[in-house]
Design a protein around this motif. Structure first.
Motif, short mmCIF file in Angstrom:
data_model
loop_
_atom_site.label_atom_id
_atom_site.label_comp_id
_atom_site.label_asym_id
_atom_site.label_seq_id
_atom_site.Cartn_x
_atom_site.Cartn_y
_atom_site.Cartn_z
N VAL A 135 4.74 -26.89 -18.14
CA VAL A 135 3.81 -28.00 -18.37
C VAL A 135 4.25 -29.25 -17.61
CG1 VAL A 135 2.86 -29.53 -20.15
CG2 VAL A 135 3.10 -27.10 -20.61
N ILE A 165 4.78 -34.03 -22.15
CA ILE A 165 4.81 -32.59 -22.43
C ILE A 165 4.54 -32.35 -23.92
CG2 ILE A 165 6.33 -30.56 -22.56
CD1 ILE A 165 7.73 -31.69 -20.00
N VAL A 184 -1.00 -22.71 -22.44
CA VAL A 184 0.04 -23.38 -21.64
C VAL A 184 -0.56 -23.79 -20.29
CG1 VAL A 184 2.29 -23.13 -20.51
CG2 VAL A 184 1.91 -22.08 -22.74
N ALA A 200 -2.56 -26.80 -20.83
CA ALA A 200 -1.70 -27.97 -21.02
C ALA A 200 -1.13 -28.44 -19.69
CB ALA A 200 -0.57 -27.63 -21.99
N ARG A 201 -0.74 -27.48 -18.85
CA ARG A 201 -0.18 -27.84 -17.54
C ARG A 201 -1.22 -28.55 -16.69
NH1 ARG A 201 2.02 -23.14 -13.68
NH2 ARG A 201 -0.19 -22.63 -13.71
N ALA A 238 -1.81 -32.12 -18.11
CA ALA A 238 -0.67 -33.04 -18.23
C ALA A 238 -0.75 -34.27 -17.32
CB ALA A 238 0.64 -32.28 -18.02
#
Ligand SMILES: Nc1ncnc2c1ncn2[C@@H]1O[C@H](COP(=O)(O)OP(=O)(O)OP(=O)(O)O)[C@@H](O)[C@H]1O
Length: 331
Positions: free
Chosen positions: A106, A122, A150, A153-154, A157
């Motif tokens: 992330v 994060i 994930v 989220a990455r 971010a």
């Protein structure tokens, strides 16, 4: 009205092919407002991914423009490289780094921030996708749905102005997919992220998007919200593609004046006094009701929802009447 966040203007993209080139995106335009979730919906090979690649800067455009927040990113003779576009991306294989844990994955796009700022961001995005307690896990320790979170989220971010999602759930089972689709919409809304999604799955498009562009052969045939696409499809292709129903010659269901008509499964109703005669080909139970596949007098096939008391059986004949309200005619 304010300028759209993303504008594609008369976009044309082609790939090299034997004897010249093959145009796969052909005069495509769309405008996405800030905070809106758009979707390109179409069958495999219609050019959806190529549109995303052109927006991301991986594919040059032959004509037209890509404009993001008033900045021209691509035109036929100039393009901003992908890494200078600050566009977030999430693709179907989600490509997590296997040697990095969740936090490492992330935080990958957060270079240039202090250690403390990175850590805080994060934690924030992992909480947003419901993985606050898995920061130290490795991708192989996670389920497909968790890996997809994930990846989301990455992508979120660095707070990109635009997020591109290419078939983000295609590797997941249907339950996880439906669950994540609803979750994705909530997260995009919470973060105010403008997003353009690509899918061949109508249910996914309907569940997530504010505006959907139905694509065929490199063009958008109609750009509208889900209700409009369903109730007022702009042409017979969109009518046949969106929702259940059959596009028939108007005369096949007794309508004068020529042209074609979209008949949804609830527009033909069994009625002994009805003027439309059909042969029942097949009856299927599709919980909560039954669906009959009929062959009309001219050979056209049409699907009809059967009322609970209808005694239709394969091989028998059925009289029906047409419910004319809400019919969509193409002349
Ligand atoms: N790099 C390439 N070189 C040549 N042809 C390509 C290339 N990438 C895609 N194509 C072709 O361009 C057409 C559009 O492909 P694209 O991947 O954009 O479609 P799509 O609608 O996203 O389909 P899918 O859902 O199957 O990914 C297809 O016929 C494909 O074979």
């Amino acid at each position: 009205m304010s300028a759209p966040l993303l504008a594609l203007e008369d976009l044309r993209v082609a790939y090299p092919a034997a004897g010249g080139e093959r145009v796969v995106v052909d005069g495509l335009s769309l405008a996405l407002e800030r905070g809106a979730i758009g979707c390109l919906l179409g069958a495999s090979g219609c050019g959806k991914t190529t549109v995303l690649r052109a927006i991301a800067g991986f594919e040059p455009v032959r004509a037209g423009r890509v404009v993001l927040v008033g900045r021209e990113l691509s035109r036929a003779d100039a393009m901003v490289p992908p890494e200078q576009r600050a566009i977030g991306m999430m693709f179907q294989d989600y490509a997590l780094f296997p040697h990095l844990d969740v936090a490492g994955n992330v935080g990958f796009g957060l270079a240039g921030r202090s250690r403390a700022q990175r850590r805080a961001r994060i934690d924030e995005v992992l909480a947003l996708v419901g993985l606050g307690d898995r920061a130290g896990a490795y991708p192989h320790e996670l389920s497909g749905g968790q890996q997809q979170r994930v990846a989301l989220a990455r992508a979120l971010a660095p707070s990109p102005p635009l997020l591109l999602l290419d078939e983000p759930f295609s590797n997941l089972d249907i339950d996880t997919r439906e669950h994540l689709a609803a979750e994705l919409r909530t997260i995009l809304r919470q973060t105010g992220t403008t997003a353009l999604l690509v899918t061949h799955d109508q249910a996914e498009a309907f569940a997530i998007a504010d505006a959907i562009g139905v694509m065929d052969r490199g063009r958008i045939l109609q750009w509208a919200d889900a209700q409009t696409l369903y109730a007022r499809p702009a042409d017979p292709f969109v009518a046949g593609f969106i929702g259940r129903g059959s596009v028939l010659a108007a005369g096949a269901v007794g309508l004068a004046g020529g042209g074609t008509v979209l008949v949804r499964p609830d527009r033909l109703v069994p009625d002994p006094a009805g003027a439309i005669h059909a042969e029942v080909m097949e009856v299927t139970f599709r919980g909560p009701g039954r669906v009959a596949l009929l062959r009309l007098a001219g050979g056209e096939r049409v699907e009809v929802d059967l009322p609970a008391d209808a005694a239709a059986q394969a091989g028998t004949r059925l009289a029906l009447r047409l419910v004319e309200t809400g019919l969509v005619l193409f002349r």
